[in-house]
Design an enzyme around this catalytic site. Sequence first.
Site, PDB file in Angstrom:
ATOM      1  N   ASP A 265       0.861  -1.184   0.000  1.00 21.10           N
ATOM      2  CA  ASP A 265       0.000   0.000   0.000  1.00 21.10           C
ATOM      3  C   ASP A 265       0.895   1.231   0.000  1.00 21.10           C
ATOM      4  O   ASP A 265       1.969   1.241   0.613  1.00 21.10           O
ATOM      5  CB  ASP A 265      -0.917   0.005   1.231  1.00 21.10           C
TER       6      ASP A 265
ATOM      7  N   LYS B 211     -21.813   4.033  -5.940  1.00 22.61           N
ATOM      8  CA  LYS B 211     -20.786   4.346  -6.943  1.00 22.61           C
ATOM      9  C   LYS B 211     -20.926   3.442  -8.173  1.00 22.61           C
ATOM     10  O   LYS B 211     -20.835   3.902  -9.310  1.00 22.61           O
ATOM     11  CB  LYS B 211     -19.420   4.149  -6.285  1.00 22.61           C
TER      12      LYS B 211
ATOM     13  N   CYS C 122     -19.784   0.697  -2.523  1.00 20.61           N
ATOM     14  CA  CYS C 122     -20.022   0.004  -3.795  1.00 20.61           C
ATOM     15  C   CYS C 122     -21.316   0.380  -4.497  1.00 20.61           C
ATOM     16  O   CYS C 122     -21.283   0.907  -5.605  1.00 20.61           O
ATOM     17  CB  CYS C 122     -19.961  -1.509  -3.569  1.00 20.61           C
TER      18      CYS C 122
ATOM     19  N   ARG D 166     -19.289  -8.976   1.039  1.00 19.62           N
ATOM     20  CA  ARG D 166     -19.987  -7.893   1.739  1.00 19.62           C
ATOM     21  C   ARG D 166     -19.146  -7.466   2.919  1.00 19.62           C
ATOM     22  O   ARG D 166     -18.629  -8.336   3.639  1.00 19.62           O
ATOM     23  CB  ARG D 166     -21.330  -8.396   2.276  1.00 19.62           C
TER      24      ARG D 166
ATOM     25  N   THR E 107     -13.647  -2.889  -8.527  1.00 16.19           N
ATOM     26  CA  THR E 107     -14.704  -2.828  -9.536  1.00 16.19           C
ATOM     27  C   THR E 107     -14.323  -1.787 -10.575  1.00 16.19           C
ATOM     28  O   THR E 107     -14.081  -0.627 -10.240  1.00 16.19           O
ATOM     29  CB  THR E 107     -16.031  -2.427  -8.889  1.00 16.19           C
TER      30      THR E 107
ATOM     31  N   ASN F 285     -24.284  -6.057  -8.621  1.00 18.82           N
ATOM     32  CA  ASN F 285     -24.469  -4.986  -7.641  1.00 18.82           C
ATOM     33  C   ASN F 285     -25.691  -4.131  -7.982  1.00 18.82           C
ATOM     34  O   ASN F 285     -26.458  -3.753  -7.092  1.00 18.82           O
ATOM     35  CB  ASN F 285     -23.221  -4.098  -7.581  1.00 18.82           C
TER      36      ASN F 285
ATOM     37  N   ALA G  42     -36.544  -3.120   3.649  1.00 15.80           N
ATOM     38  CA  ALA G  42     -36.785  -1.695   3.409  1.00 15.80           C
ATOM     39  C   ALA G  42     -36.165  -0.884   4.532  1.00 15.80           C
ATOM     40  O   ALA G  42     -35.999  -1.376   5.647  1.00 15.80           O
ATOM     41  CB  ALA G  42     -38.288  -1.445   3.350  1.00 15.80           C
TER      42      ALA G  42
ATOM     43  N   LEU H 236     -34.420  -7.625   0.541  1.00 18.10           N
ATOM     44  CA  LEU H 236     -35.734  -6.983   0.454  1.00 18.10           C
ATOM     45  C   LEU H 236     -36.036  -6.234   1.751  1.00 18.10           C
ATOM     46  O   LEU H 236     -37.188  -6.038   2.086  1.00 18.10           O
ATOM     47  CB  LEU H 236     -36.819  -8.035   0.179  1.00 18.10           C
TER      48      LEU H 236
HETATM   49  C1  UDX Z   1     -13.193  -0.768  -2.785  1.00 17.94           C
HETATM   50  C2  UDX Z   1     -13.235  -1.772  -3.919  1.00 17.94           C
HETATM   51  O1  UDX Z   1     -12.021  -2.440  -4.050  1.00 17.94           O
HETATM   52  C3  UDX Z   1     -13.482  -1.230  -5.175  1.00 17.94           C
HETATM   53  O2  UDX Z   1     -14.110  -2.241  -5.928  1.00 17.94           O
HETATM   54  C4  UDX Z   1     -14.271  -0.021  -5.170  1.00 17.94           C
HETATM   55  O3  UDX Z   1     -14.274   0.439  -6.472  1.00 17.94           O
HETATM   56  C5  UDX Z   1     -13.698   1.003  -4.233  1.00 17.94           C
HETATM   57  O4  UDX Z   1     -13.678   0.529  -2.989  1.00 17.94           O
HETATM   58  P1  UDX Z   1     -11.647  -0.611  -0.835  1.00 17.94           P
HETATM   59  O5  UDX Z   1     -10.690  -1.688  -0.517  1.00 17.94           O
HETATM   60  O6  UDX Z   1     -12.918  -0.554  -0.065  1.00 17.94           O
HETATM   61  O7  UDX Z   1     -11.941  -0.687  -2.372  1.00 17.94           O
HETATM   62  O8  UDX Z   1     -10.973   0.817  -0.879  1.00 17.94           O
HETATM   63  P2  UDX Z   1     -10.015   1.473   0.168  1.00 17.94           P
HETATM   64  O9  UDX Z   1     -10.345   0.987   1.529  1.00 17.94           O
HETATM   65  O10 UDX Z   1     -10.029   2.925  -0.169  1.00 17.94           O
HETATM   66  O11 UDX Z   1      -8.584   0.842  -0.201  1.00 17.94           O
HETATM   67  C6  UDX Z   1      -7.800   1.172  -1.277  1.00 17.94           C
HETATM   68  C7  UDX Z   1      -6.346   1.111  -0.835  1.00 17.94           C
HETATM   69  O12 UDX Z   1      -5.496   1.263  -1.961  1.00 17.94           O
HETATM   70  C8  UDX Z   1      -5.953   2.206   0.158  1.00 17.94           C
HETATM   71  O13 UDX Z   1      -5.366   1.627   1.299  1.00 17.94           O
HETATM   72  C9  UDX Z   1      -4.962   3.065  -0.612  1.00 17.94           C
HETATM   73  O14 UDX Z   1      -3.954   3.616   0.212  1.00 17.94           O
HETATM   74  C10 UDX Z   1      -4.402   2.067  -1.604  1.00 17.94           C
HETATM   75  N1  UDX Z   1      -3.826   2.690  -2.802  1.00 17.94           N
HETATM   76  C11 UDX Z   1      -4.609   3.456  -3.595  1.00 17.94           C
HETATM   77  C12 UDX Z   1      -2.492   2.480  -3.101  1.00 17.94           C
HETATM   78  O15 UDX Z   1      -1.788   1.797  -2.374  1.00 17.94           O
HETATM   79  N2  UDX Z   1      -1.990   3.059  -4.211  1.00 17.94           N
HETATM   80  C13 UDX Z   1      -2.737   3.818  -5.044  1.00 17.94           C
HETATM   81  O16 UDX Z   1      -2.213   4.313  -6.048  1.00 17.94           O
HETATM   82  C14 UDX Z   1      -4.089   4.029  -4.721  1.00 17.94           C
HETATM   83  C1  UDX Z   2     -22.011  -5.018  -1.686  1.00 18.12           C
HETATM   84  C2  UDX Z   2     -22.377  -6.368  -2.330  1.00 18.12           C
HETATM   85  O1  UDX Z   2     -23.360  -7.031  -1.539  1.00 18.12           O
HETATM   86  C3  UDX Z   2     -21.134  -7.226  -2.485  1.00 18.12           C
HETATM   87  O2  UDX Z   2     -21.458  -8.427  -3.168  1.00 18.12           O
HETATM   88  C4  UDX Z   2     -20.094  -6.442  -3.266  1.00 18.12           C
HETATM   89  O3  UDX Z   2     -18.911  -7.178  -3.375  1.00 18.12           O
HETATM   90  C5  UDX Z   2     -19.797  -5.120  -2.606  1.00 18.12           C
HETATM   91  O4  UDX Z   2     -21.010  -4.380  -2.452  1.00 18.12           O
HETATM   92  P1  UDX Z   2     -21.545  -4.146   0.767  1.00 18.12           P
HETATM   93  O5  UDX Z   2     -21.661  -2.785   0.161  1.00 18.12           O
HETATM   94  O6  UDX Z   2     -20.377  -4.448   1.635  1.00 18.12           O
HETATM   95  O7  UDX Z   2     -21.574  -5.267  -0.373  1.00 18.12           O
HETATM   96  O8  UDX Z   2     -22.843  -4.409   1.683  1.00 18.12           O
HETATM   97  P2  UDX Z   2     -24.315  -4.956   1.435  1.00 18.12           P
HETATM   98  O9  UDX Z   2     -24.562  -5.996   2.442  1.00 18.12           O
HETATM   99  O10 UDX Z   2     -24.550  -5.325   0.034  1.00 18.12           O
HETATM  100  O11 UDX Z   2     -25.198  -3.688   1.809  1.00 18.12           O
HETATM  101  C6  UDX Z   2     -25.146  -2.504   1.033  1.00 18.12           C
HETATM  102  C7  UDX Z   2     -26.146  -1.501   1.535  1.00 18.12           C
HETATM  103  O12 UDX Z   2     -27.466  -1.935   1.277  1.00 18.12           O
HETATM  104  C8  UDX Z   2     -26.090  -1.227   3.043  1.00 18.12           C
HETATM  105  O13 UDX Z   2     -26.228   0.154   3.279  1.00 18.12           O
HETATM  106  C9  UDX Z   2     -27.279  -1.977   3.594  1.00 18.12           C
HETATM  107  O14 UDX Z   2     -27.783  -1.411   4.769  1.00 18.12           O
HETATM  108  C10 UDX Z   2     -28.256  -1.838   2.447  1.00 18.12           C
HETATM  109  N1  UDX Z   2     -29.285  -2.901   2.416  1.00 18.12           N
HETATM  110  C11 UDX Z   2     -28.919  -4.200   2.211  1.00 18.12           C
HETATM  111  C12 UDX Z   2     -30.629  -2.569   2.548  1.00 18.12           C
HETATM  112  O15 UDX Z   2     -30.978  -1.389   2.723  1.00 18.12           O
HETATM  113  N2  UDX Z   2     -31.562  -3.571   2.485  1.00 18.12           N
HETATM  114  C13 UDX Z   2     -31.230  -4.873   2.270  1.00 18.12           C
HETATM  115  O16 UDX Z   2     -32.140  -5.723   2.204  1.00 18.12           O
HETATM  116  C14 UDX Z   2     -29.858  -5.204   2.134  1.00 18.12           C
END
Ligand code: UDX
Ligand code: UDX
Length: 458
Positions: free
Chosen positions: A30, A281, A278, A155, A121, A226, A270, A268
Amino acid sequence: MRVSVIGTGYVGLVTGACLAAVGHDVVAMDDNPAKIAVLRQGGLPIYEPHLAELVAQTTRAGRLRFTTDVTEAAQDAAVSFICVNTPPRPDGDADLRYVELATRRLAEHATGDLLLVEKSTVPVQTGQWIQKTLALYAKRPGCTFDVASNPEFTREGMAVEDFLHPDRLVLGVANPRAEALLRELYAPIVEGRFACPVHPDCRVDRAVPVLVTDLASAELIKHAANSFLALKITFANAVADVCEAAGADILEVVKGVGLDKRIGRAFLNAGLGFGGSCFPKDLRAFVKIAERTGYDFTLLKEVTRLNAARQAQVVEKLRRALWILEGKRIGLLGLAFKPHTDDIREAPALALAQRLLAEGATVQGYDPQAGAKAHEAVPALTVCPDPYTAAQGAEALVLCTEWPEFATLDFARLKAGMVRPLLLDGRNALDRDALTALGFEVLGIGRGRPPVPPARTP
Ligand code: UDX
Ligand code: UDX
């Protein structure tokens, strides 16, 4: 197998720790030196159930190492996972600059054949750009680069479990060499050959289905999955609004609908709307991707619009109950975007807090894990050390995130501290009848059918 992950955020850290746990030799890189320092000292920069134990075990066993040095991550790696963030640009498109940077650096520092795997993603056709970038920046002659898309479906809050026990594995590849490498990498997970850290007595009854596709289809599977889940939640939210107006109960309705095997009960629920890094975005990005192909994805645009309106609807509900919001104290239970995480990205609770603050209300909240991050994001929100303090002096308490521990609170104590015992259950997670019997005025989401009145004592 020697593996590296680039980016140790929510996705990269889980990927690295889980692959190390099933026997691979992982280097996690990182650019953020503070994150790497915490990890090297045995700490965790995020909260995710089971992850701390997994990282501790695998680092002790010498199978997981942390670095800020990309050469270390590229050296001798057979597979490298790109797990950097892909933030939205103002127009909704995903910003891929970190994906390009990671690709370029791996191309420059690889010491042998390398398979680059998209885990973040990314829009469809990113694989092609990665391939071109590799060709452009590769330094060492004779190294063969392959690209694959292996979307994550984990998740947050369940990420370790989802990674080790996935519903399916999607391998988007351009040739049999990449497929063979990924199959070998995932063999312990597909065949259940690992000690499960989540359920020590777990037995894997069936092999995990593996779907091998072309790169573009794999990239699209992630977007479509998603978006469909976000659509499903939004559908339940819309039905909830109708239930509320029609005197029906959304909980009964989704139970009846969900029993249909073609539909299923999951996603489902509510409530206050979906959040996280995710769904919001990825929806915007999918709309953009479709736009570029000439398709106007109005269906998903509407999902985004309807979801964004959820918190405003809750404010209106509070206004109907409290009349004037200005100067009133409102407590929030749960600040993370969902339970079992400290992640506050696009958290509906914080969007609600901001709306209430803009109305002139005083807002105080509690979350088992996300308090510090929430306060940093919304400094005007008072973060309390426990749920009872969050209810103290409040004219209304809103449950925003359904942490299981909220179901077993001492509600009599909670009520005693409140100015008015109004509880808005924004996730329909609490026992409405029991709370009504305790003297709470309970509001829910889509619960048009009135609660059972408390039994009269003779
Ligand atoms: C998620 C999912 O991977 C991705 O699908 C989605 O599009 C964005 O969020 P996540 O792991 O939750 O990623 O993101 P984050 O917690 O922000 O971690 C990204 C890491 O990459 C950070 O620790 C950041 O410091 C690192 N990074 C980013 C690098 O090391 N180099 C870079 O150039 C950019
Ligand atoms: C999601 C996808 O589920 C996962 O497969 C993908 O890899 C990353 O994005 P995440 O965002 O971690 O995962 O959480 P998820 O459990 O999907 O919930 C997303 C949001 O939807 C939360 O804010 C949750 O509260 C909301 N939610 C979920 C609802 O409002 N109702 C539901 O029935 C389920």
